[in-house]
Design a protein around this motif. Structure first.
Motif, PDB file in Angstrom:
ATOM      1  N   ARG A   1     -12.314   5.025   7.793  1.00  0.00           N
ATOM      2  CA  ARG A   1     -11.330   4.400   6.986  1.00  0.00           C
ATOM      3  C   ARG A   1     -11.973   4.107   5.577  1.00  0.00           C
ATOM      4  O   ARG A   1     -11.281   4.214   4.726  1.00  0.00           O
ATOM      5  CB  ARG A   1     -11.299   2.663   7.685  1.00  0.00           C
ATOM      6  CG  ARG A   1     -10.351   2.919   8.828  1.00  0.00           C
ATOM      7  CD  ARG A   1     -10.026   1.420   9.531  1.00  0.00           C
ATOM      8  NE  ARG A   1      -9.111   1.678  10.725  1.00  0.00           N
ATOM      9  CZ  ARG A   1      -7.953   1.429  10.536  1.00  0.00           C
ATOM     10  NH1 ARG A   1      -7.306   0.710   9.498  1.00  0.00           N
ATOM     11  NH2 ARG A   1      -6.990   1.384  11.635  1.00  0.00           N
ATOM     12  N   VAL A   2     -12.966   3.532   5.450  1.00  0.00           N
ATOM     13  CA  VAL A   2     -13.835   3.487   3.986  1.00  0.00           C
ATOM     14  C   VAL A   2     -13.564   4.725   3.246  1.00  0.00           C
ATOM     15  O   VAL A   2     -13.132   4.982   1.962  1.00  0.00           O
ATOM     16  CB  VAL A   2     -15.169   3.086   4.123  1.00  0.00           C
ATOM     17  CG1 VAL A   2     -15.997   2.957   2.577  1.00  0.00           C
ATOM     18  CG2 VAL A   2     -15.253   1.324   4.812  1.00  0.00           C
ATOM     19  N   ASP A   3     -13.889   5.926   3.937  1.00  0.00           N
ATOM     20  CA  ASP A   3     -14.041   7.117   3.072  1.00  0.00           C
ATOM     21  C   ASP A   3     -12.409   7.537   2.830  1.00  0.00           C
ATOM     22  O   ASP A   3     -12.219   7.731   1.734  1.00  0.00           O
ATOM     23  CB  ASP A   3     -14.366   8.306   3.985  1.00  0.00           C
ATOM     24  CG  ASP A   3     -16.023   8.507   4.189  1.00  0.00           C
ATOM     25  OD1 ASP A   3     -16.588   7.757   3.368  1.00  0.00           O
ATOM     26  OD2 ASP A   3     -16.309   8.933   5.357  1.00  0.00           O
ATOM     27  N   ARG A   4     -11.342   7.333   3.611  1.00  0.00           N
ATOM     28  CA  ARG A   4     -10.106   7.223   3.315  1.00  0.00           C
ATOM     29  C   ARG A   4      -9.676   6.186   2.171  1.00  0.00           C
ATOM     30  O   ARG A   4      -9.063   6.816   1.169  1.00  0.00           O
ATOM     31  CB  ARG A   4      -9.232   7.091   4.407  1.00  0.00           C
ATOM     32  CG  ARG A   4      -7.750   7.258   4.140  1.00  0.00           C
ATOM     33  CD  ARG A   4      -6.708   7.226   5.550  1.00  0.00           C
ATOM     34  NE  ARG A   4      -7.226   6.086   6.060  1.00  0.00           N
ATOM     35  CZ  ARG A   4      -6.829   4.683   5.817  1.00  0.00           C
ATOM     36  NH1 ARG A   4      -6.240   4.377   4.988  1.00  0.00           N
ATOM     37  NH2 ARG A   4      -7.247   3.725   6.609  1.00  0.00           N
ATOM     38  N   LEU A   5     -10.151   5.237   1.988  1.00  0.00           N
ATOM     39  CA  LEU A   5      -9.724   4.147   1.077  1.00  0.00           C
ATOM     40  C   LEU A   5     -10.528   4.923  -0.298  1.00  0.00           C
ATOM     41  O   LEU A   5      -9.644   4.546  -1.417  1.00  0.00           O
ATOM     42  CB  LEU A   5     -10.292   2.724   1.411  1.00  0.00           C
ATOM     43  CG  LEU A   5      -9.564   1.915   2.701  1.00  0.00           C
ATOM     44  CD1 LEU A   5     -10.264   0.921   3.037  1.00  0.00           C
ATOM     45  CD2 LEU A   5      -8.002   1.832   2.256  1.00  0.00           C
ATOM     46  N   VAL A   6     -11.597   5.323  -0.178  1.00  0.00           N
ATOM     47  CA  VAL A   6     -12.102   5.842  -1.433  1.00  0.00           C
ATOM     48  C   VAL A   6     -11.238   7.321  -1.716  1.00  0.00           C
ATOM     49  O   VAL A   6     -10.845   7.313  -3.032  1.00  0.00           O
ATOM     50  CB  VAL A   6     -13.637   6.481  -1.189  1.00  0.00           C
ATOM     51  CG1 VAL A   6     -14.169   6.974  -2.487  1.00  0.00           C
ATOM     52  CG2 VAL A   6     -14.501   5.146  -0.932  1.00  0.00           C
TER      53      VAL A   6
ATOM     54  N   ASP B   1      -8.209   7.858  -1.287  1.00  0.00           N
ATOM     55  CA  ASP B   1      -6.964   7.455  -1.861  1.00  0.00           C
ATOM     56  C   ASP B   1      -6.802   6.555  -3.014  1.00  0.00           C
ATOM     57  O   ASP B   1      -5.698   6.274  -3.620  1.00  0.00           O
ATOM     58  CB  ASP B   1      -6.256   6.701  -0.559  1.00  0.00           C
ATOM     59  CG  ASP B   1      -5.805   7.525   0.575  1.00  0.00           C
ATOM     60  OD1 ASP B   1      -5.872   8.640   0.493  1.00  0.00           O
ATOM     61  OD2 ASP B   1      -5.558   6.752   1.561  1.00  0.00           O
ATOM     62  N   GLY B   2      -7.881   6.367  -3.538  1.00  0.00           N
ATOM     63  CA  GLY B   2      -8.068   5.613  -4.791  1.00  0.00           C
ATOM     64  C   GLY B   2      -8.000   4.166  -4.629  1.00  0.00           C
ATOM     65  O   GLY B   2      -8.070   3.261  -5.671  1.00  0.00           O
ATOM     66  N   VAL B   3      -8.086   3.608  -3.410  1.00  0.00           N
ATOM     67  CA  VAL B   3      -7.996   2.139  -3.217  1.00  0.00           C
ATOM     68  C   VAL B   3      -9.253   1.348  -3.485  1.00  0.00           C
ATOM     69  O   VAL B   3      -9.395   0.589  -4.249  1.00  0.00           O
ATOM     70  CB  VAL B   3      -7.631   1.746  -1.547  1.00  0.00           C
ATOM     71  CG1 VAL B   3      -7.585   0.099  -1.459  1.00  0.00           C
ATOM     72  CG2 VAL B   3      -6.310   2.416  -1.313  1.00  0.00           C
ATOM     73  N   ILE B   4     -10.120   2.136  -2.999  1.00  0.00           N
ATOM     74  CA  ILE B   4     -11.524   1.801  -3.695  1.00  0.00           C
ATOM     75  C   ILE B   4     -12.114   2.498  -4.585  1.00  0.00           C
ATOM     76  O   ILE B   4     -12.256   3.822  -4.598  1.00  0.00           O
ATOM     77  CB  ILE B   4     -12.621   1.822  -2.412  1.00  0.00           C
ATOM     78  CG1 ILE B   4     -12.239   0.788  -1.384  1.00  0.00           C
ATOM     79  CG2 ILE B   4     -14.093   1.397  -2.875  1.00  0.00           C
ATOM     80  CD1 ILE B   4     -13.119   0.851   0.036  1.00  0.00           C
TER      81      ILE B   4
END
Length: 145
Positions: A37-42, A44-47
């Protein structure tokens, strides 16, 4: 984004060095599921970044002020950004509603250096005047970014 993603973000805001397993214990996922999930958030530009926050007093920037900026005529936000970006004591700024054109958050090592930074703001083209409030004590500090 779902509620678990939001909870992960909240936990990372509190401590960006939290382990995936520790986060998983709170949100009810395995460490590997949290990592995905963290990798996806990164991706996707969320993080946008993982960073540190240094105590401004230790870093030599313990004096802070909020400054209302008033301009002559109409000044584009991009121009205000250009003016303020060149002043390292400006740590945050935004255009606002009301009589001021912008609000500027400044940090410096002491009052004399704050005064010099304010003077650099005041002499900028299109700046008419400023109104400053020096922070006496910080009550709450939350970073939304």
């Amino acid at each position: 984004m779902d509620n678990i993603d939001y909870r992960i973000l909240d936990l990372l805001r509190l401590n960006a060095r939290s382990g995936y397993g520790d986060i998983g214990d709170v949100v009810g996922l395995s460490a590997s599921a949290v990592k995905r999930r963290v990798d996806r958030l990164v991706a996707d530009g969320v993080i946008r970044a993982f960073t540190i926050q240094v105590d401004p007093e230790i870093d030599g920037a313990s004096t802070e002020a909020y400054v209302e900026l008033f301009c002559r005529g109409t000044v584009a936000p991009a121009e205000l950004k250009r003016i303020l970006s060149g002043i390292p004591e400006v740590v945050d700024a935004g255009t606002v509603t009301g009589s001021a054109d912008a609000i500027v958050h400044m940090r410096s090592r002491d009052i004399p250096s704050l005064e010099l930074a304010l003077e650099r703001v005041r002499i900028a083209p299109n700046v008419d005047h400023t109104r400053s409030a020096i922070v006496l004590s910080r009550l709450i500090h939350r970073r939304a970014e």
